[in-house]
Design a protein around this motif. Structure first.
Motif, PDB file in Angstrom:
ATOM      1  N   PRO A  42       0.816  -1.228   0.000  1.00  0.00           N
ATOM      2  CA  PRO A  42       0.000   0.000   0.000  1.00  0.00           C
ATOM      3  C   PRO A  42       0.846   1.273   0.000  1.00  0.00           C
ATOM      4  CG  PRO A  42      -0.609  -1.478   1.817  1.00  0.00           C
ATOM      5  CD  PRO A  42       0.571  -2.079   1.149  1.00  0.00           C
ATOM      6  N   ILE A  43       0.241   2.373  -0.431  1.00  0.00           N
ATOM      7  CA  ILE A  43       0.892   3.679  -0.351  1.00  0.00           C
ATOM      8  C   ILE A  43       1.307   3.925   1.097  1.00  0.00           C
ATOM      9  CG2 ILE A  43       0.517   6.171  -0.488  1.00  0.00           C
ATOM     10  CD1 ILE A  43      -1.461   5.607  -2.773  1.00  0.00           C
ATOM     11  N   SER A  44       0.404   3.564   2.027  1.00  0.00           N
ATOM     12  CA  SER A  44       0.732   3.653   3.449  1.00  0.00           C
ATOM     13  C   SER A  44       0.024   2.547   4.208  1.00  0.00           C
ATOM     14  CB  SER A  44       0.366   5.019   4.020  1.00  0.00           C
ATOM     15  OG  SER A  44      -1.027   5.210   4.002  1.00  0.00           O
ATOM     16  N   HIS A  45       0.641   2.152   5.307  1.00  0.00           N
ATOM     17  CA  HIS A  45       0.112   1.130   6.211  1.00  0.00           C
ATOM     18  C   HIS A  45       0.331   1.711   7.606  1.00  0.00           C
ATOM     19  CE1 HIS A  45      -0.212  -2.504   8.589  1.00  0.00           C
ATOM     20  NE2 HIS A  45      -0.342  -3.278   7.536  1.00  0.00           N
ATOM     21  N   THR A  46      -0.694   2.405   8.098  1.00  0.00           N
ATOM     22  CA  THR A  46      -0.595   3.123   9.362  1.00  0.00           C
ATOM     23  C   THR A  46      -1.216   2.290  10.472  1.00  0.00           C
ATOM     24  OG1 THR A  46      -0.799   5.206   8.168  1.00  0.00           O
ATOM     25  CG2 THR A  46      -1.184   5.286  10.547  1.00  0.00           C
ATOM     26  N   ARG A  47      -0.472   2.126  11.563  1.00  0.00           N
ATOM     27  CA  ARG A  47      -0.945   1.339  12.692  1.00  0.00           C
ATOM     28  C   ARG A  47      -1.173   2.247  13.896  1.00  0.00           C
ATOM     29  NH1 ARG A  47       2.460  -0.289   9.623  1.00  0.00           N
ATOM     30  NH2 ARG A  47       4.305   0.257  10.844  1.00  0.00           N
ATOM     31  N   HIS A  48      -2.334   2.082  14.524  1.00  0.00           N
ATOM     32  CA  HIS A  48      -2.697   2.802  15.742  1.00  0.00           C
ATOM     33  C   HIS A  48      -2.884   1.742  16.826  1.00  0.00           C
ATOM     34  CE1 HIS A  48      -3.600   6.465  13.432  1.00  0.00           C
ATOM     35  NE2 HIS A  48      -4.117   5.633  12.545  1.00  0.00           N
ATOM     36  N   TYR A  49      -2.394   2.019  18.023  1.00  0.00           N
ATOM     37  CA  TYR A  49      -2.447   1.041  19.102  1.00  0.00           C
ATOM     38  C   TYR A  49      -3.307   1.542  20.259  1.00  0.00           C
ATOM     39  CZ  TYR A  49       1.232  -1.100  16.450  1.00  0.00           C
ATOM     40  OH  TYR A  49       1.932  -1.677  15.434  1.00  0.00           O
ATOM     41  N   ILE A  50      -4.110   0.640  20.823  1.00  0.00           N
ATOM     42  CA  ILE A  50      -4.913   0.949  22.000  1.00  0.00           C
ATOM     43  C   ILE A  50      -3.967   1.023  23.197  1.00  0.00           C
ATOM     44  CG2 ILE A  50      -6.763   0.104  23.522  1.00  0.00           C
ATOM     45  CD1 ILE A  50      -7.686   0.937  20.654  1.00  0.00           C
ATOM     46  N   ALA A  51      -4.072   2.100  23.983  1.00  0.00           N
ATOM     47  CA  ALA A  51      -3.217   2.245  25.166  1.00  0.00           C
ATOM     48  C   ALA A  51      -3.607   1.203  26.210  1.00  0.00           C
ATOM     49  CB  ALA A  51      -3.349   3.660  25.739  1.00  0.00           C
ATOM     50  N   ARG A  52      -2.629   0.421  26.607  1.00  0.00           N
ATOM     51  CA  ARG A  52      -2.792  -0.593  27.655  1.00  0.00           C
ATOM     52  C   ARG A  52      -1.557  -0.468  28.553  1.00  0.00           C
ATOM     53  NH1 ARG A  52      -6.894  -4.088  26.411  1.00  0.00           N
ATOM     54  NH2 ARG A  52      -7.650  -3.992  24.274  1.00  0.00           N
ATOM     55  N   PRO A  53      -1.525   0.583  29.381  1.00  0.00           N
ATOM     56  CA  PRO A  53      -0.289   0.950  30.069  1.00  0.00           C
ATOM     57  C   PRO A  53       0.134   0.092  31.256  1.00  0.00           C
ATOM     58  CG  PRO A  53      -2.043   2.464  30.648  1.00  0.00           C
ATOM     59  CD  PRO A  53      -2.583   1.554  29.588  1.00  0.00           C
ATOM     60  N   THR A  54      -0.807  -0.595  31.926  1.00  0.00           N
ATOM     61  CA  THR A  54      -0.459  -1.274  33.169  1.00  0.00           C
ATOM     62  C   THR A  54      -0.996  -2.694  33.200  1.00  0.00           C
ATOM     63  OG1 THR A  54      -0.658   0.876  34.257  1.00  0.00           O
ATOM     64  CG2 THR A  54      -0.526  -1.041  35.682  1.00  0.00           C
ATOM     65  N   GLU A  55      -0.111  -3.630  33.506  1.00  0.00           N
ATOM     66  CA  GLU A  55      -0.540  -5.023  33.648  1.00  0.00           C
ATOM     67  C   GLU A  55      -1.311  -5.187  34.949  1.00  0.00           C
ATOM     68  OE1 GLU A  55       1.265  -9.551  33.681  1.00  0.00           O
ATOM     69  OE2 GLU A  55       2.623  -7.865  33.906  1.00  0.00           O
TER      70      GLU A  55
END
Length: 131
Positions: A42-55
């Motif tokens: 693809p022209i671009s493959h942008t990934r966004h991640y859900i914040a999961r800061p603490t186990e």
């Protein structure tokens, strides 16, 4: 709508930390896709991640502002952008080739829950700016 775009919703294997998931997707999986598809990536493959800061007790809860944990079963959202639908079809044919699909599936098995994957075509975008 400019070009052809779609969103992928990806769920991390629960045995991985959010950082391990992100690192694998960003460095190994995308590189595998680039190697398989070449100029049809693809022209671009942008990934966004859900914040999961603490186990917490072996899990990584999402940093939810509105809603509940059950609303965020996925860990990453990708937007893939192509010149047009034909460019997407060419890409899709390459990743669907049995040999390529087997390589992709084998890699996906190491970092995502494949049966939870979802994809949807994106429509128009509206943007409002502060000024």
């Amino acid at each position: 709508m400019m070009g052809f775009r779609f969103f992928l919703f990806i769920t991390r294997k629960p045995t991985l930390t959010p950082t391990e998931f992100m690192t694998h997707w960003d460095t190994k999986h995308v590189e595998l896709l680039k190697n398989i598809t070449g100029e049809d990536f693809p022209i671009s493959h942008t990934r966004h991640y859900i914040a999961r800061p603490t186990e917490q007790n072996g899990t990584w809860p999402a940093a939810v502002l509105i809603g509940g944990q059950e609303d965020f079963s996925y860990d990453g959202i990708a937007e893939l952008v192509f010149e047009n639908e034909q460019a997407f079809q060419t890409f899709y044919a390459k990743v669907s080739d049995p040999e390529a699909a087997a390589k992709i599936a084998a890699d996906e098995e190491t970092f995502i829950v494949r049966e939870a994957m979802k994809a949807v075509v994106k429509a128009d975008t509206s943007v409002s700016l502060r000024k």
